[in-house]
Write a protein that holds these residues in place. Structure first.
Motif, PDB file in Angstrom:
ATOM      1  N   ILE A 270      15.222  -6.204  -7.290  1.00  0.00           N
ATOM      2  CA  ILE A 270      15.140  -4.758  -7.514  1.00  0.00           C
ATOM      3  C   ILE A 270      14.824  -4.458  -8.975  1.00  0.00           C
ATOM      4  N   SER A 271      14.291  -5.431  -9.686  1.00  0.00           N
ATOM      5  CA  SER A 271      14.057  -5.259 -11.120  1.00  0.00           C
ATOM      6  C   SER A 271      13.071  -4.142 -11.422  1.00  0.00           C
TER       7      SER A 271
ATOM      8  N   ALA B 112      12.268  -8.591   5.178  1.00  0.00           N
ATOM      9  CA  ALA B 112      10.865  -8.488   5.565  1.00  0.00           C
ATOM     10  C   ALA B 112      10.082  -7.529   4.671  1.00  0.00           C
ATOM     11  N   ILE B 113      10.684  -6.399   4.304  1.00  0.00           N
ATOM     12  CA  ILE B 113       9.947  -5.414   3.515  1.00  0.00           C
ATOM     13  C   ILE B 113      10.099  -5.661   2.015  1.00  0.00           C
ATOM     14  N   GLY B 114      11.100  -6.461   1.623  1.00  0.00           N
ATOM     15  CA  GLY B 114      11.230  -6.835   0.222  1.00  0.00           C
ATOM     16  C   GLY B 114      12.085  -5.882  -0.582  1.00  0.00           C
ATOM     17  N   GLY B 115      12.667  -6.411  -1.657  1.00  0.00           N
ATOM     18  CA  GLY B 115      13.573  -5.627  -2.483  1.00  0.00           C
ATOM     19  C   GLY B 115      12.926  -4.435  -3.145  1.00  0.00           C
ATOM     20  N   SER B 116      11.627  -4.513  -3.434  1.00  0.00           N
ATOM     21  CA  SER B 116      10.972  -3.393  -4.110  1.00  0.00           C
ATOM     22  C   SER B 116      11.007  -2.128  -3.263  1.00  0.00           C
TER      23      SER B 116
ATOM     24  N   VAL C  86       0.813  -1.209   0.000  1.00  0.00           N
ATOM     25  CA  VAL C  86       0.000   0.000   0.000  1.00  0.00           C
ATOM     26  C   VAL C  86       0.848   1.261   0.000  1.00  0.00           C
ATOM     27  N   ALA C  87       1.879   1.297   0.853  1.00  0.00           N
ATOM     28  CA  ALA C  87       2.689   2.505   0.983  1.00  0.00           C
ATOM     29  C   ALA C  87       3.349   2.868  -0.345  1.00  0.00           C
ATOM     30  N   LEU C  88       3.367   4.153  -0.661  1.00  0.00           N
ATOM     31  CA  LEU C  88       3.954   4.645  -1.902  1.00  0.00           C
ATOM     32  C   LEU C  88       5.373   5.146  -1.653  1.00  0.00           C
ATOM     33  N   GLU C  89       5.961   5.756  -2.686  1.00  0.00           N
ATOM     34  CA  GLU C  89       7.364   6.157  -2.606  1.00  0.00           C
ATOM     35  C   GLU C  89       7.625   7.110  -1.448  1.00  0.00           C
ATOM     36  N   ASN C  90       6.845   8.180  -1.360  1.00  0.00           N
ATOM     37  CA  ASN C  90       7.082   9.168  -0.303  1.00  0.00           C
ATOM     38  C   ASN C  90       6.889   8.568   1.083  1.00  0.00           C
TER      39      ASN C  90
ATOM     40  N   LEU D  77      13.506  -1.103  -1.621  1.00  0.00           N
ATOM     41  CA  LEU D  77      14.792  -0.439  -1.857  1.00  0.00           C
ATOM     42  C   LEU D  77      14.656   0.606  -2.953  1.00  0.00           C
ATOM     43  N   CYS D  78      13.732   0.368  -3.885  1.00  0.00           N
ATOM     44  CA  CYS D  78      13.531   1.306  -4.986  1.00  0.00           C
ATOM     45  C   CYS D  78      13.076   2.670  -4.475  1.00  0.00           C
ATOM     46  N   TRP D  79      12.414   2.688  -3.333  1.00  0.00           N
ATOM     47  CA  TRP D  79      11.816   3.925  -2.838  1.00  0.00           C
ATOM     48  C   TRP D  79      12.547   4.504  -1.640  1.00  0.00           C
ATOM     49  N   MET D  80      13.649   3.885  -1.269  1.00  0.00           N
ATOM     50  CA  MET D  80      14.505   4.496  -0.259  1.00  0.00           C
ATOM     51  C   MET D  80      15.321   5.596  -0.922  1.00  0.00           C
ATOM     52  N   SER D  81      15.674   6.594  -0.166  1.00  0.00           N
ATOM     53  CA  SER D  81      16.499   7.660  -0.736  1.00  0.00           C
ATOM     54  C   SER D  81      17.916   7.135  -0.948  1.00  0.00           C
ATOM     55  N   PRO D  82      18.677   7.740  -1.867  1.00  0.00           N
ATOM     56  CA  PRO D  82      20.068   7.303  -2.051  1.00  0.00           C
ATOM     57  C   PRO D  82      20.862   7.338  -0.753  1.00  0.00           C
TER      58      PRO D  82
END
Length: 720
Positions: free
Chosen positions: A487-488, A457-461, A430-434, A463-468
């Motif tokens: 992370i595809s 636990a939170i999954g590789g996807s 549910v949670a989005l990027e921000n 990582l896409c939405w974590m800040s650098p």
């Protein structure tokens, strides 16, 4: 899995099953985790060994008496399959391994299946397809299917997971064409027997074909992970026609609706209006009960609830509350236990009849209902009134379905100190990027750390939405222990950052084979120099990984680079040439270069029967060419990829001393000294260490959860 006859794979599950309307399949590995980071199967095979002379092993190879190990490994270990060491298996060993995977219904990923299919073809095992996993058949070279085997092959393959071909659009189209060829060519109407053969391939049918087909098509559609908008419309047209077992909508009953499984969530409001009210309410109650019990996803249930309530609102007299007065009666704990709660209370009545005390004490049961978005906003507003300074942490774990409604500033008021809270908020989709970045930042601000367990636990996807900055702050040891994260789906900018982090974690690995295995999920951010080096090391990259490379970097690779990088998998370019990354690169090549790759020099020409070196046109998928029934295919030439070097079917143990000793049980590993390892020629650039040096002390794998972290020392955690 033996040769499958009948419709068992398409039989609709019972309504109370946890996978409503889906084909029976084993659940995938934990979300975000691809495989254990060291080849778990080979670890298992070598655990009893204290050295190369252990029982069943000799310097000459793997004794025949021990070959049955491949046919007795359990499912979790087989999920760690990796093609590079498997190349050393004999034909019999590989055959036993594939059959074991079928009997155990081992869920493999696309990158594993594509290269395994090429290994099977290289050993002429494709003819044994009745004993192979259905998913594996999806990746086989269809030109080598004998005409006599056509229907049996398609029937078995059609039980596989077509989503595995997401990066091989031409192979997916070729399967459809092969299936139609088995039926004698395209036809305006598909019979029940046709549909039985086609299985999950029906998920790619257009709307007109669905409407014109036998009503058995409903059983096929239940296997589809999702329906397109036009397919949904076709489904409703078919249901409205009365040609299905349910009959016309005004004669539907509870049992009939339950046989639809997930398809019932696509029924339009226009059809619900025609259903008898008592039947509709009973079915609504059963669907909400399934959702609250975790047997049906919130997303599917919310789609159903929205359509059903829209129909009820259209057919009801204007007697429901339209103002701010509570007409239906105050909401209590007992009210919230009613599966018809959302029928009795619309969002306006929810706002008027739900008191703060009841909400505070019953947030869980309320949010277990598939609330429409408008009702979710009502709950959010009420929570803001109750907790003006921010929602307490113990309540945060209960609002996972509402997270997407909160702004970064609102999340800034939360107090997140526990990893469990982070997992609860982010483990759902549910949670989005921000929200992802903000939730993690609040956790980090309270001295939290991103551990390997949290990453898994939170999954590789996520990582896409974590800040650098958040990605760079992950400790290399924790990144290593997290295993291979998917992370595809990340944007290229995040893939670049994650590649750098992976290099930091795995760059000191002593052998190229091990380094490639650990880095493979993160090569989407690899620079040109890295890919050129891997090509020189003959890693034989799988096509799934190749399609996820940086498109700009791929443009700089020469035909020679790509040929050596893919190795025996180069023939898979044919299956993926319509993929955006691949097609962009192919358009930059001249006809001579295309010929070197074994591809048609006229990519926009007419469709023609496919041979081993025939093009798959960019716009029209190639038609399968069925091999004659006499003789077995592939005995004198590889059926996929470039001609492989003759390795003489080397036994497994021959390869272990040179490239796979790192997989041995931890007790046999040698701890690398900080200053005793000789550097490889590319070590300064790529962080690789010469193969002559001591092996790294990599912790052993533990199932699908990454490496065991039982009381690791600092030396255990740091490869560098």
């Amino acid at each position: 899995m033996a040769d499958v006859e009948g419709a068992s794979a398409l039989r609709p599950p019972r309504p109370e099953a946890c996978t409503w309307g889906s084909c029976p399949r084993l659940p995938p590995p934990s979300r975000g985790v691809l495989v254990s980071p060291g080849l778990a199967l080979l670890v298992w095979l070598t655990v009893p060994c204290s050295g190369p002379q252990a029982e069943g092993f000799s310097q000459g190879g793997l004794d025949a008496s021990r070959a049955d190990l491949w046919a007795s490994a359990n499912t979790s270990l087989l999920q760690g399959f990796w093609c590079q060491p498997a190349r050393q298996l004999s034909r019999d060993q590989l055959s036993a391994l594939i059959r074991r995977m079928a009997s155990q219904q081992v869920p493999l990923k696309a990158w594993q299946l594509s290269c395994l299919a090429n290994l099977a073809a290289r050993h002429s095992l494709q003819g044994d397809f009745p004993f192979h996993p259905a998913d594996l058949l999806l990746f086989y070279n269809l030109t080598q299917v004998r005409e006599a085997d056509c229907q049996a092959f398609i029937r078995h393959a059609a039980q596989g997971d077509m989503e595995l071909l997401a990066n091989l659009p031409d192979q997916r189209a070729a399967l459809r064409h092969a299936a139609m060829a088995c039926l004698g060519g395209p036809r305006p109407q598909l019979s029940a027997s046709d549909l039985l053969l086609l299985g999950i391939l029906v998920c790619d049918m257009d709307a007109s074909s669905i409407v014109a087909s036998d009503s058995r098509v409903l059983q096929n559609l239940q296997c589809c992970p999702r329906l397109t908008t036009t397919q949904q419309a076709a489904l409703n047209t078919l249901l409205a026609s009365g040609r299905t077992r349910l009959g016309p909508p005004n004669s539907w009953n509870l049992e009939g609706l339950q046989t639809l499984g997930r398809l019932a969530t696509y029924i339009s409001p226009g059809l619900w209006v025609q259903v008898q009210e008592a039947v509709g309410l009973d079915f609504f109650s059963s669907m909400v009960a399934a959702c609250r019990a975790g047997q049906l996803s919130q997303r599917d249930t919310r789609r159903f609830v929205t359509g059903f309530l829209e129909a009820k609102a259209a057919s009801s007299r204007p007697k429901r509350g339209t103002g701010r007065h509570c007409i239906r009666g105050d909401i209590t704990a007992a009210t919230l236990r009613d599966d018809l709660f959302l029928v009795r209370y619309d969002c306006s009545q929810l706002e008027s009849c739900l008191g703060s005390r009841v909400l505070r004490a019953n947030l869980d049961p309320l949010l277990q209902h598939p609330l429409p978005t408008e009702c979710q906003r009502v709950v959010k507003a009420k929570l803001a009134q109750i907790y003006p300074r921010g929602i307490p942490e113990e309540q945060l774990r209960r609002i996972t379905s509402l997270v997407y409604l909160y702004s970064r500033a609102e999340i800034g008021q939360w107090n997140i100190t526990s990893r469990d809270t982070v997992v609860a908020l982010l483990a759902s989709d549910v949670a989005l990027e921000n929200q992802t970045e903000a939730v993690l930042q609040k956790f980090l601000d309270h001295n939290g750390t991103v551990t390997s367990a949290l990453l898994v636990a939170i999954g590789g996807s996520r990582l896409c939405w974590m800040s650098p900055a958040q990605i760079r702050a992950i400790r290399p040891s924790e990144f290593r222990l997290a295993g291979a994260l998917d992370i595809s789906s990340c944007p290229q900018s995040r893939k670049d950052v994650l590649y750098a982090k992976a290099r930091e974690a795995f760059g000191s690995t002593r052998t190229t084979a091990t380094y490639y295995h650990l880095m493979r999920p993160y090569l989407g951010g690899a620079p040109l120099e890295e890919l050129q080096h891997l090509a020189q090391e003959n890693v034989s990259m799988d096509i799934d990984t190749f399609t996820n490379l940086n498109p700009r970097v791929l443009q700089s690779l020469s035909v020679g680079n790509v040929t050596t990088l893919l190795g025996q998998n180069v023939g898979d370019l044919q299956k993926a040439r319509s993929h955006p990354t691949i097609s962009s690169w192919l358009r930059s090549l001249n006809s001579s270069a295309l010929g070197e790759l074994g591809l048609d020099t006229n990519p926009i020409g007419p469709t023609r029967p496919a041979r081993l070196t025939t093009v798959t046109p960019n716009t029209t998928p190639w038609a399968p060419h069925l091999a004659p029934t006499s003789g077995r295919p592939g005995n004198d030439a590889p059926t996929s990829g470039s001609p492989p070097a003759n390795l003489g079917y080397l036994p497994l143990a021959v390869a272990l001393p040179s490239s796979l000793l790192w997989l041995l049980y931890r007790g046999a590993w040698t701890v690398a000294s900080k200053d005793g390892a000789a550097r490889a020629p590319h070590a300064g650039k790529l962080g690789l260490v010469g193969g002559a040096g001591p092996l790294p002390n990599i912790p052993p794998p533990r199932g699908l959860q990454g490496w065991s972290s039982a009381t690791p020392s600092s030396q255990d955690l740091e490869l560098d």
